[in-house]
Design an enzyme around this catalytic site. Structure first.
Site, PDB file in Angstrom:
ATOM      1  N   LYS A 197      35.612   5.803  20.627  1.00 50.09           N
ATOM      2  CA  LYS A 197      34.489   6.549  21.205  1.00 50.09           C
ATOM      3  C   LYS A 197      33.753   5.677  22.224  1.00 50.09           C
ATOM      4  O   LYS A 197      33.749   4.458  22.092  1.00 50.09           O
ATOM      5  CB  LYS A 197      33.499   6.937  20.097  1.00 50.09           C
ATOM      6  CG  LYS A 197      33.950   8.074  19.194  1.00 50.09           C
ATOM      7  CD  LYS A 197      32.867   8.416  18.184  1.00 50.09           C
ATOM      8  CE  LYS A 197      33.294   9.553  17.259  1.00 50.09           C
ATOM      9  NZ  LYS A 197      33.577  10.815  17.947  1.00 50.09           N
TER      10      LYS A 197
ATOM     11  N   ASP B 116      40.555  10.216  16.994  1.00 52.20           N
ATOM     12  CA  ASP B 116      39.152  10.588  16.784  1.00 52.20           C
ATOM     13  C   ASP B 116      39.020  11.966  16.127  1.00 52.20           C
ATOM     14  O   ASP B 116      37.944  12.353  15.710  1.00 52.20           O
ATOM     15  CB  ASP B 116      38.411  10.555  18.132  1.00 52.20           C
ATOM     16  CG  ASP B 116      36.898  10.491  17.960  1.00 52.20           C
ATOM     17  OD1 ASP B 116      36.443  10.273  16.820  1.00 52.20           O
ATOM     18  OD2 ASP B 116      36.191  10.660  18.972  1.00 52.20           O
TER      19      ASP B 116
ATOM     20  N   ASP C 274      32.595   6.531  11.994  1.00 54.26           N
ATOM     21  CA  ASP C 274      33.658   7.057  12.854  1.00 54.26           C
ATOM     22  C   ASP C 274      33.596   6.393  14.224  1.00 54.26           C
ATOM     23  O   ASP C 274      32.815   6.788  15.087  1.00 54.26           O
ATOM     24  CB  ASP C 274      33.501   8.586  12.987  1.00 54.26           C
ATOM     25  CG  ASP C 274      34.598   9.200  13.858  1.00 54.26           C
ATOM     26  OD1 ASP C 274      35.584   8.489  14.158  1.00 54.26           O
ATOM     27  OD2 ASP C 274      34.467  10.390  14.217  1.00 54.26           O
TER      28      ASP C 274
ATOM     29  N   LYS D  56      33.449  16.025   3.994  1.00 58.45           N
ATOM     30  CA  LYS D  56      33.962  14.967   4.872  1.00 58.45           C
ATOM     31  C   LYS D  56      33.078  13.734   4.705  1.00 58.45           C
ATOM     32  O   LYS D  56      31.884  13.766   5.000  1.00 58.45           O
ATOM     33  CB  LYS D  56      33.953  15.419   6.336  1.00 58.45           C
ATOM     34  CG  LYS D  56      34.284  14.300   7.343  1.00 58.45           C
ATOM     35  CD  LYS D  56      34.286  14.784   8.794  1.00 58.45           C
ATOM     36  CE  LYS D  56      34.474  13.623   9.778  1.00 58.45           C
ATOM     37  NZ  LYS D  56      34.427  14.056  11.203  1.00 58.45           N
TER      38      LYS D  56
ATOM     39  N   GLU E 165      39.731  12.776  13.202  1.00 60.31           N
ATOM     40  CA  GLU E 165      40.121  12.231  11.893  1.00 60.31           C
ATOM     41  C   GLU E 165      39.598  13.062  10.729  1.00 60.31           C
ATOM     42  O   GLU E 165      40.165  13.033   9.644  1.00 60.31           O
ATOM     43  CB  GLU E 165      39.628  10.782  11.768  1.00 60.31           C
ATOM     44  CG  GLU E 165      38.176  10.609  11.305  1.00 60.31           C
ATOM     45  CD  GLU E 165      37.131  11.197  12.248  1.00 60.31           C
ATOM     46  OE1 GLU E 165      37.444  11.387  13.436  1.00 60.31           O
ATOM     47  OE2 GLU E 165      36.007  11.477  11.791  1.00 60.31           O
TER      48      GLU E 165
ATOM     49  N   ASP F 171      28.645  10.554   9.877  1.00 60.55           N
ATOM     50  CA  ASP F 171      29.877  11.328   9.757  1.00 60.55           C
ATOM     51  C   ASP F 171      30.289  11.549   8.297  1.00 60.55           C
ATOM     52  O   ASP F 171      31.331  12.128   8.024  1.00 60.55           O
ATOM     53  CB  ASP F 171      30.998  10.641  10.542  1.00 60.55           C
ATOM     54  CG  ASP F 171      31.951  11.647  11.169  1.00 60.55           C
ATOM     55  OD1 ASP F 171      31.590  12.825  11.272  1.00 60.55           O
ATOM     56  OD2 ASP F 171      33.071  11.237  11.540  1.00 60.55           O
TER      57      ASP F 171
ATOM     58  N   ARG G   7      39.565  16.278  10.165  1.00 52.99           N
ATOM     59  CA  ARG G   7      40.526  17.288   9.704  1.00 52.99           C
ATOM     60  C   ARG G   7      41.686  16.649   8.950  1.00 52.99           C
ATOM     61  O   ARG G   7      42.300  17.269   8.098  1.00 52.99           O
ATOM     62  CB  ARG G   7      40.990  18.129  10.895  1.00 52.99           C
ATOM     63  CG  ARG G   7      41.678  17.358  11.967  1.00 52.99           C
ATOM     64  CD  ARG G   7      41.745  18.109  13.294  1.00 52.99           C
ATOM     65  NE  ARG G   7      40.502  17.990  14.065  1.00 52.99           N
ATOM     66  CZ  ARG G   7      40.296  18.575  15.239  1.00 52.99           C
ATOM     67  NH1 ARG G   7      41.227  19.350  15.763  1.00 52.99           N
ATOM     68  NH2 ARG G   7      39.161  18.408  15.877  1.00 52.99           N
TER      69      ARG G   7
HETATM   70  N1  BES Z   1      32.686  13.034  13.848  1.00 48.77           N
HETATM   71  C1  BES Z   1      33.138  13.587  15.077  1.00 48.77           C
HETATM   72  C2  BES Z   1      32.377  14.853  15.465  1.00 48.77           C
HETATM   73  C3  BES Z   1      30.922  14.667  15.787  1.00 48.77           C
HETATM   74  C4  BES Z   1      30.526  14.330  17.060  1.00 48.77           C
HETATM   75  C5  BES Z   1      29.969  14.879  14.821  1.00 48.77           C
HETATM   76  C6  BES Z   1      29.178  14.174  17.360  1.00 48.77           C
HETATM   77  C7  BES Z   1      28.620  14.728  15.101  1.00 48.77           C
HETATM   78  C8  BES Z   1      28.227  14.368  16.370  1.00 48.77           C
HETATM   79  C9  BES Z   1      34.611  13.945  14.958  1.00 48.77           C
HETATM   80  O1  BES Z   1      35.368  13.126  14.139  1.00 48.77           O
HETATM   81  C10 BES Z   1      35.191  13.840  16.323  1.00 48.77           C
HETATM   82  O2  BES Z   1      35.204  12.767  16.844  1.00 48.77           O
HETATM   83  N2  BES Z   1      35.651  14.948  16.863  1.00 48.77           N
HETATM   84  C11 BES Z   1      36.209  14.973  18.164  1.00 48.77           C
HETATM   85  C12 BES Z   1      37.415  15.887  18.141  1.00 48.77           C
HETATM   86  C13 BES Z   1      38.240  15.833  19.385  1.00 48.77           C
HETATM   87  C14 BES Z   1      38.902  14.490  19.509  1.00 48.77           C
HETATM   88  C15 BES Z   1      39.282  16.931  19.312  1.00 48.77           C
HETATM   89  C16 BES Z   1      35.155  15.504  19.123  1.00 48.77           C
HETATM   90  O3  BES Z   1      34.369  16.375  18.740  1.00 48.77           O
HETATM   91  O4  BES Z   1      35.078  14.991  20.232  1.00 48.77           O
HETATM   92 ZN    ZN Z   2      34.363  12.199  12.638  1.00 50.61          ZN
HETATM   93 MN    MN Z   3      36.092  11.426  15.158  1.00 48.70          MN
END
Ligand code: BES
Ligand code: ZN
Ligand code: MN
Length: 483
Positions: free
Chosen positions: A265, A335, A258, A253, A337, A276, A339
């Protein structure tokens, strides 16, 4: 850092510093006639694990750094702690090279080659600095060479070769991770990846957004479309194995920043979302190590590089896109993204008919809630592959912990309007993200690593860790028949 081996009597070495245990230091002191100095300098030294004392001496070995090891046999974690204590102390000294003499230390179930890998890995970790954009940073350590003293060099030659290769891979992974997001965007990742193609049996190509559109990669493009920086699907091919053997495949990834997109966010610690792309950095770091070590395998590494930004052209919550697999996805949260870019990368990975695919991603905040920073989350559709990856983690200390991919979790991803939704609610967020990816893998051994907690650190020690490069490289070494 450069690693090498040395043998012969320790007292015959010409080195600015020898690092060893108290027992071995006393023996060395006797043989060079400096027992009195060593006894005096170490009189308050308790030989408790991970303490150290540096003794200045006249003659060929001006410094003797004694590291506490105690008398008992150490376990693997104990030796790892000793290795990092030694590395930290050595790096404070104004010297260019050092001789490590720890081969006599007994570690439960471990041989010389493991001890060398562990000492080298601790040194690689401790010696790393990232001062590129900080002219005011303190001058980095002067040490450039670590020599491991052994009585029998033959069974450790490959360990040293691998340690040198891993050092290069770790550097690449950590540097890419730490690079700020205004510099490290998808085209920068491509430019840095192209440097791997200096080796003769490596090619680097990229699918542009135009090409991805032709291939129907609507999930990837839904992420990338909000950014002014065009996305890239970067493909590295390394041919070190026999012509017709199926390649191993790594997928990373590479979200270079992000923001969350329209599902923006909150501001706190959003800067950390430059990390990210650490999954991409890790698969590129592992690939660099494989190339340096000239492992006899074929490898295809794919990086899904895009920036997730909100803009007038960005994807909205509720948009439905068609992925390269033909499956439609309802994007309920922009968010989620990672996947989306990964599902199209996984579909593309399968066109190479690989013998296994491992994807690495900072995929979910929920992974950090589940496991913290000590273990990466591991998901796999194949028990043997999972066990091999877990073993590689145990061996290197770059640990992973297996999580379930059960069908029960799939129901969370149901959509009223498309084949699958891109989020599954608050419960088991790392698991449902893995379940989303599983829907795009068919008939191939596959593992997914969620490294959201392990790939970088926040707070005052903010920085990329280079994980899980050690695990990935150890796995690929063992697949190459190198222990
Ligand atoms: N890049 C983030 C996950 C992340 C968060 C990595 C904090 C490292 C530190 C990912 O893209 C994300 O935002 N995931 C969301 C998914 C949710 C919207 C289902 C999350 O974890 O809040
Ligand atoms: Zn992300
Ligand atoms: Mn995200």
């Amino acid at each position: 850092m450069k690693y090498s081996l040395t043998d012969g009597a320790l007292q015959d070495h010409n080195s600015p510093c020898v690092v060893t245990t108290l027992k071995a230091a006393r023996k060395l002191a006797r043989s060079i006639g400096v027992s009195a100095e060593v006894t005096r300098a170490s009189q308050d030294f308790k030989d408790t694990p991970y303490q150290s004392v540096c003794v200045n001496l006249p003659g060929k070995i001006p410094r003797l750094l004694i590291v506490g090891a105690g008398d008992a046999t150490l376990d693997a974690d104990g030796f790892r702690k000793l290795a990092s204590a030694a590395a930290k102390r050595v790096l404070e000294l104004p010297i260019k090279s050092v001789v490590y003499a720890f081969d006599h230390v007994k570690v439960t179930g471990k041989k010389s080659d493991w001890k060398i890998s562990t000492l080298a890995h601790a040194m690689t970790n401790a010696a790393y600095r990232y001062g590129k954009h900080k002219p005011s940073a303190p001058t980095p350590p002067s040490l450039t060479t670590t020599r491991f003293h052994l009585h029998n060099k033959t069974n450790a030659k490959s360990a040293v070769r691998m340690a040198n290769a891993l050092d290069k891979g770790m550097h690449l992974a950590r540097d890419l991770g730490n690079e700020p997001p205004n510099i490290c965007h998808p085209a920068y990742l491509l430019k840095e990846t192209r440097k791997l193609a200096k080796a003769t049996n490596v090619t680097v190509t990229s699918l542009t957004e135009k090409k991805m559109a032709e291939l129907g990669m609507g999930a990837f493009l839904a992420v990338s479309q909000g950014s002014d920086a065009p996305g890239h699907m970067i493909i590295v091919r390394y041919n070190g194995g026999k012509k017709n053997t199926a390649p191993h495949c790594l997928v990373g990834k590479g979200i270079t920043f992000d923001t969350g997109g329209i599902s923006l966010k909150p501001p706190a610690a959003m800067d950390e979302m430059k990390y990210d792309m650490c999954g991409a950095a890790a698969v590129l770091g592992a690939t660099k190590a494989v190339i340096e070590a000239k492992l006899p395998i074929n490898l295809v590494t794919i990086v899904a590089a895009a920036e997730n930004m909100p803009s007038g052209g960005a994807t909205r919550p509720g948009d439905i896109v068609t992925s390269a697999s033909g499956k439609t996805v309802e994007i309920l949260n922009t968010d989620a993204e990672g996947r989306l870019v990964l599902c199209d990368a996984l579909t593309h990975a399968q066109t190479f008919k690989p013998q296994s695919i491992i994807d690495v991603a900072t995929l979910t905040g929920a992974c950090i809630i589940a496991l913290g920073s000590h273990a990466s989350a591991l998901y796999s559709n194949d028990d043997k592959l999972a066990d091999q990856i877990l073993d590689a983690g145990q061996m290197t200390g770059d640990k992973a912990w297996r999580m379930p991919l059960w069908d029960e979790y799939q129901t969370a991803l149901r959509s009223n309007f498309a084949d699958v939704a891109n989020i599954g609610g608050r419960a088991a967020g790392s698991v449902t993200a893995a379940c989303f990816l599983a829907r795009f893998v068919d008939g191939v051994k596959w593992a997914h690593m969620d490294v959201a907690g392990s790939a970088f650190m926040g707070g005052s020690r903010k920085g990329s860790t280079g994980r899980p490069v050690p695990l990935l490289f150890a796995y690929l070494c063992s697949e190459s028949g190198i222990a």
